[in-house]
Motif scaffolding. Structure first.
Motif, PDB file in Angstrom:
ATOM      1  N   TRP A   1      -2.912  -4.915   5.922  1.00 46.96           N
ATOM      2  CA  TRP A   1      -3.676  -4.234   4.870  1.00 46.96           C
ATOM      3  C   TRP A   1      -2.914  -2.977   4.465  1.00 46.96           C
ATOM      4  O   TRP A   1      -2.437  -2.227   5.321  1.00 46.96           O
ATOM      5  CB  TRP A   1      -5.055  -3.810   5.374  1.00 46.96           C
ATOM      6  CG  TRP A   1      -6.035  -4.911   5.605  1.00 46.96           C
ATOM      7  CD1 TRP A   1      -6.497  -5.364   6.799  1.00 46.96           C
ATOM      8  CD2 TRP A   1      -6.702  -5.685   4.604  1.00 46.96           C
ATOM      9  NE1 TRP A   1      -7.405  -6.379   6.624  1.00 46.96           N
ATOM     10  CE2 TRP A   1      -7.554  -6.605   5.275  1.00 46.96           C
ATOM     11  CE3 TRP A   1      -6.665  -5.706   3.207  1.00 46.96           C
ATOM     12  CZ2 TRP A   1      -8.359  -7.512   4.600  1.00 46.96           C
ATOM     13  CZ3 TRP A   1      -7.461  -6.617   2.542  1.00 46.96           C
ATOM     14  CH2 TRP A   1      -8.295  -7.499   3.219  1.00 46.96           C
ATOM     15  N   ARG A   2      -2.801  -2.742   3.183  1.00 41.81           N
ATOM     16  CA  ARG A   2      -2.279  -1.473   2.690  1.00 41.81           C
ATOM     17  C   ARG A   2      -3.094  -1.063   1.474  1.00 41.81           C
ATOM     18  O   ARG A   2      -3.745  -1.908   0.834  1.00 41.81           O
ATOM     19  CB  ARG A   2      -0.794  -1.568   2.332  1.00 41.81           C
ATOM     20  CG  ARG A   2      -0.504  -2.281   1.025  1.00 41.81           C
ATOM     21  CD  ARG A   2       0.965  -2.282   0.669  1.00 41.81           C
ATOM     22  NE  ARG A   2       1.163  -2.902  -0.653  1.00 41.81           N
ATOM     23  CZ  ARG A   2       2.342  -3.262  -1.141  1.00 41.81           C
ATOM     24  NH1 ARG A   2       3.442  -3.065  -0.423  1.00 41.81           N
ATOM     25  NH2 ARG A   2       2.442  -3.792  -2.342  1.00 41.81           N
ATOM     26  N   ARG A   3      -3.058   0.210   1.142  1.00 40.08           N
ATOM     27  CA  ARG A   3      -3.781   0.688  -0.026  1.00 40.08           C
ATOM     28  C   ARG A   3      -3.194   0.057  -1.284  1.00 40.08           C
ATOM     29  O   ARG A   3      -1.973  -0.135  -1.399  1.00 40.08           O
ATOM     30  CB  ARG A   3      -3.684   2.209  -0.127  1.00 40.08           C
ATOM     31  CG  ARG A   3      -4.294   2.961   1.046  1.00 40.08           C
ATOM     32  CD  ARG A   3      -5.783   2.802   1.157  1.00 40.08           C
ATOM     33  NE  ARG A   3      -6.480   3.213  -0.057  1.00 40.08           N
ATOM     34  CZ  ARG A   3      -7.814   3.197  -0.203  1.00 40.08           C
ATOM     35  NH1 ARG A   3      -8.582   2.749   0.791  1.00 40.08           N
ATOM     36  NH2 ARG A   3      -8.358   3.594  -1.322  1.00 40.08           N
TER      37      ARG A   3
ATOM     38  N   ASN B   1      -2.579   4.199   6.630  1.00 39.46           N
ATOM     39  CA  ASN B   1      -2.920   3.464   5.407  1.00 39.46           C
ATOM     40  C   ASN B   1      -2.171   2.150   5.250  1.00 39.46           C
ATOM     41  O   ASN B   1      -2.166   1.561   4.174  1.00 39.46           O
ATOM     42  CB  ASN B   1      -2.696   4.350   4.170  1.00 39.46           C
ATOM     43  CG  ASN B   1      -1.282   4.907   4.091  1.00 39.46           C
ATOM     44  OD1 ASN B   1      -0.387   4.449   4.787  1.00 39.46           O
ATOM     45  ND2 ASN B   1      -1.093   5.903   3.240  1.00 39.46           N
TER      46      ASN B   1
ATOM     47  N   TRP C   1      -7.895  -1.919  -1.297  1.00 32.47           N
ATOM     48  CA  TRP C   1      -6.995  -2.449  -0.286  1.00 32.47           C
ATOM     49  C   TRP C   1      -6.425  -3.785  -0.753  1.00 32.47           C
ATOM     50  O   TRP C   1      -7.069  -4.515  -1.512  1.00 32.47           O
ATOM     51  CB  TRP C   1      -7.709  -2.648   1.057  1.00 32.47           C
ATOM     52  CG  TRP C   1      -8.120  -1.360   1.706  1.00 32.47           C
ATOM     53  CD1 TRP C   1      -9.279  -0.675   1.514  1.00 32.47           C
ATOM     54  CD2 TRP C   1      -7.352  -0.607   2.642  1.00 32.47           C
ATOM     55  NE1 TRP C   1      -9.294   0.466   2.267  1.00 32.47           N
ATOM     56  CE2 TRP C   1      -8.125   0.533   2.978  1.00 32.47           C
ATOM     57  CE3 TRP C   1      -6.112  -0.774   3.236  1.00 32.47           C
ATOM     58  CZ2 TRP C   1      -7.677   1.491   3.882  1.00 32.47           C
ATOM     59  CZ3 TRP C   1      -5.658   0.176   4.141  1.00 32.47           C
ATOM     60  CH2 TRP C   1      -6.436   1.298   4.458  1.00 32.47           C
TER      61      TRP C   1
ATOM     62  N   ARG D   1     -11.682  -6.194   3.810  1.00 35.71           N
ATOM     63  CA  ARG D   1     -11.814  -4.830   3.325  1.00 35.71           C
ATOM     64  C   ARG D   1     -12.252  -4.828   1.875  1.00 35.71           C
ATOM     65  O   ARG D   1     -12.049  -5.803   1.153  1.00 35.71           O
ATOM     66  CB  ARG D   1     -10.498  -4.079   3.491  1.00 35.71           C
ATOM     67  CG  ARG D   1     -10.088  -3.940   4.952  1.00 35.71           C
ATOM     68  CD  ARG D   1      -9.233  -2.737   5.172  1.00 35.71           C
ATOM     69  NE  ARG D   1      -9.152  -2.427   6.605  1.00 35.71           N
ATOM     70  CZ  ARG D   1      -8.991  -1.224   7.098  1.00 35.71           C
ATOM     71  NH1 ARG D   1      -8.913  -0.182   6.281  1.00 35.71           N
ATOM     72  NH2 ARG D   1      -8.914  -1.014   8.391  1.00 35.71           N
TER      73      ARG D   1
END
Length: 530
Positions: A255-257, A156, A170, A166
């Motif tokens: 990218w991270r949540r 993630n 995100w 995305r």
């Protein structure tokens, strides 16, 4: 491809993103690849006795720097405290507001995976460095790290790809990473050539003047020889050479949540309930793979104690433990009435070489989610007077009958512990039987009376015969028979070899007497004479 698991015993991760002041209240999450490589190198100098980075470690760092890692981030929230720090201005004492911000990780685990292949020696060095890593980021960020084979189905926090966009859920974050070593070498050579161009060496074999040599050294000083030299340079060095960020580093987008770092209490994520099991089997190995340093079978009781203390400690983490199947006590801290339904921790020698190589954890009442998690998370134990740490790995879990599926030579020993599927009528001591009470000549505490009482407390029938076996007793005399911590000593510090004969077949495991939950008083089925 190496994967590192990190836990934070203090429940906190402190680190400020590059280019930001600590009072801005920002958190670098996940930890940047540059920070990870620097931490590994620093650990080598502080714990591995390095005076310089050894060749195999250089190779390891270069491989890790070639790729960008991916992360599995636990549920985390942002937290902070505010302090009014005093300072002196002239003759007056004043205060200034200081923010201390951290990621509240709690019991969560951070997984870091580098998609590159390592040589076996490089993997060994990485394992040593990760195991010795004491903190990451600020010194308050204590870590417990290990190499793991566990890999989630989804990561993630991943590097951004060119043109990738995305959807909702995100967000992008900027991290610091190393320039790949080959790219840095090409860039460094070009910069050195350009820096030396105004200071050409004299033609022929004529020695250059000292002033020229000094000018050439000053010209190339801002460009470290390789990436490892960049990673070992401290802040004062690169600032003195005019750098605004470390040479050899670059900004990368990840990218991270969007809920990876929540403000407030993190959302509780639904987890699938783990099915209770009655039995778990763990293998014991040494880091070298050599079997001779494994503890001898005579240390069954101490090894069971060490293992049990470790899993209860991991479950409690400094707090009171409420786990009846492991502790034998209820929520009111009172002993369970069904006193033998909680866990038996039984170290065993399944290959018959005289050394303990497996641990069976068996509980009639079942091992629930918390107990299973604590057992699975324990990756090492130790042995007093032995060669060092012992590695642990869960082989399987389920019912007692599932142990019968083990291959030879383990299958033969398991058959002895459990008896054949139809049961067995004759059982003999595998570890010494120690009286739970002082034996007396008459009354309920006679030799036979205590054995019969132990069987009755487990719902087993009274045997037809109870035979004392002098030869078996002599073989078992070297076993440790006294608990070293937490438990009361035996009333009679003597162990006996017994042979029990029943009218009808019974099934195992059969464990009776003092410390029977820790491997003493263990019996095995005797095959019928042909």
């Amino acid at each position: 491809m190496p994967t590192v698991r990190m836990r934070f015993p203090g429940g906190r991760y402190h680190a400020t993103p590059w280019g930001h002041h600590v009072n801005e209240g920002l958190i670098e999450w996940p930890p940047s690849p540059w920070r990870l490589l620097r931490a590994l190198i620093a650990t080598g100098f502080s714990s591995q006795g390095w005076s310089e980075v050894p060749p195999i470690a250089r190779s390891l760092i270069s491989r890790l720097a070639t790729v960008l890692p991916v992360y599995r981030l636990p549920a985390t929230s942002a937290a902070h405290t505010r302090h009014y720090m005093p300072y002196i201005e002239g003759k007056a004492q004043k205060t200034t507001l200081v923010f201390d911000t951290w990621a509240n990780v709690g019991d969560g685990e951070l997984l870091i995976h580098w998609p590159c292949e390592l040589q076996s020696e490089e993997s060994d060095v990485l394992g040593d460095l990760v195991a010795a890593l004491g903190y990451l980021g600020r010194s308050e960020s204590w870590v417990d790290g290990a190499i793991t084979d566990d890999a989630p189905d989804e990561w993630n926090a991943i590097p951004c790809k060119d043109g990738e966009r995305r959807g909702p859920g995100w967000e992008q974050v900027s991290l610091m990473a190393a320039i790949p070593p080959d790219d840095y070498a090409t860039w460094q050579q070009a910069r050195v050539d350009a820096a030396l161009a105004p200071f050409p060496l004299p033609e022929g074999k004529k020695k250059p003047p000292a002033k020229l040599e000094k000018s050439r050294r000053s010209a190339v000083a801002p460009y470290p020889l390789d990436l490892v030299a960049c990673l070992t340079a401290d802040t004062a060095w690169w600032k003195s050479h005019g750098w605004s960020q470390p040479p050899g580093s670059q900004r990368v987008l990840y990218w991270r949540r969007s809920d990876a770092l929540e403000v407030g209490v993190p959302t509780v994520r639904r987890t699938t309930a783990v099915r209770p099991v009655t039995t778990m089997l763990l293998a014991i190995t040494t880091p070298s793979g050599n079997r001779s340093p494994l503890p001898p079978v005579a240390r069954t009781l101490p090894q069971a104690e060490l293992f049990h203390r470790a899993i209860v400690g991991r479950l409690g983490k400094g707090r009171r433990v409420i786990c009846p199947e492991l502790t034998g006590r209820d929520e009111g801290n009172e002993p369970l009435r069904d006193c033998h339904n909680h866990a038996h921790t039984i170290p065993v020698d399944l290959d018959g070489d005289g050394h303990l190589d497996h641990i069976i954890v068996y509980a009639v009442m079942g091992l629930r989610d918390a107990a299973q998690s604590a057992i699975r998370s324990l990756r090492r134990t130790w042995t007093k007077g032995g060669s060092g740490d012992l590695q642990l790995a869960v082989v399987g879990s389920g019912s007692l009958d599932s142990l019968r599926q083990l291959p030879a030579p383990f299958k033969h020993e398991i058959e002895g512990l459990l008896a054949p599927p139809q049961g067995a009528t004759v059982w003999e001591s595998l570890t010494p039987f120690v009286f739970p009470r002082f034996p007396k000549k008459r009354g309920k505490d006679t030799f036979d009376g205590q054995v019969e009482a132990e069987l009755a407390s487990r719902g087993l029938p009274k045997p037809e015969r109870i035979d004392f076996d002098p030869e078996l007793t002599k073989i078992l005399r070297h076993f440790v028979r006294r608990r070293t911590r937490g438990g009361s000593p035996p009333k009679s510090d003597a162990g006996y070899g017994l042979r029990l004969t029943f009218a009808h077949p019974i099934k195992g495991p059969l464990s009776l007497g003092y410390a029977s939950h820790y491997g003493l008083g263990l019996f095995r089925a005797v095959p019928p004479a042909e």
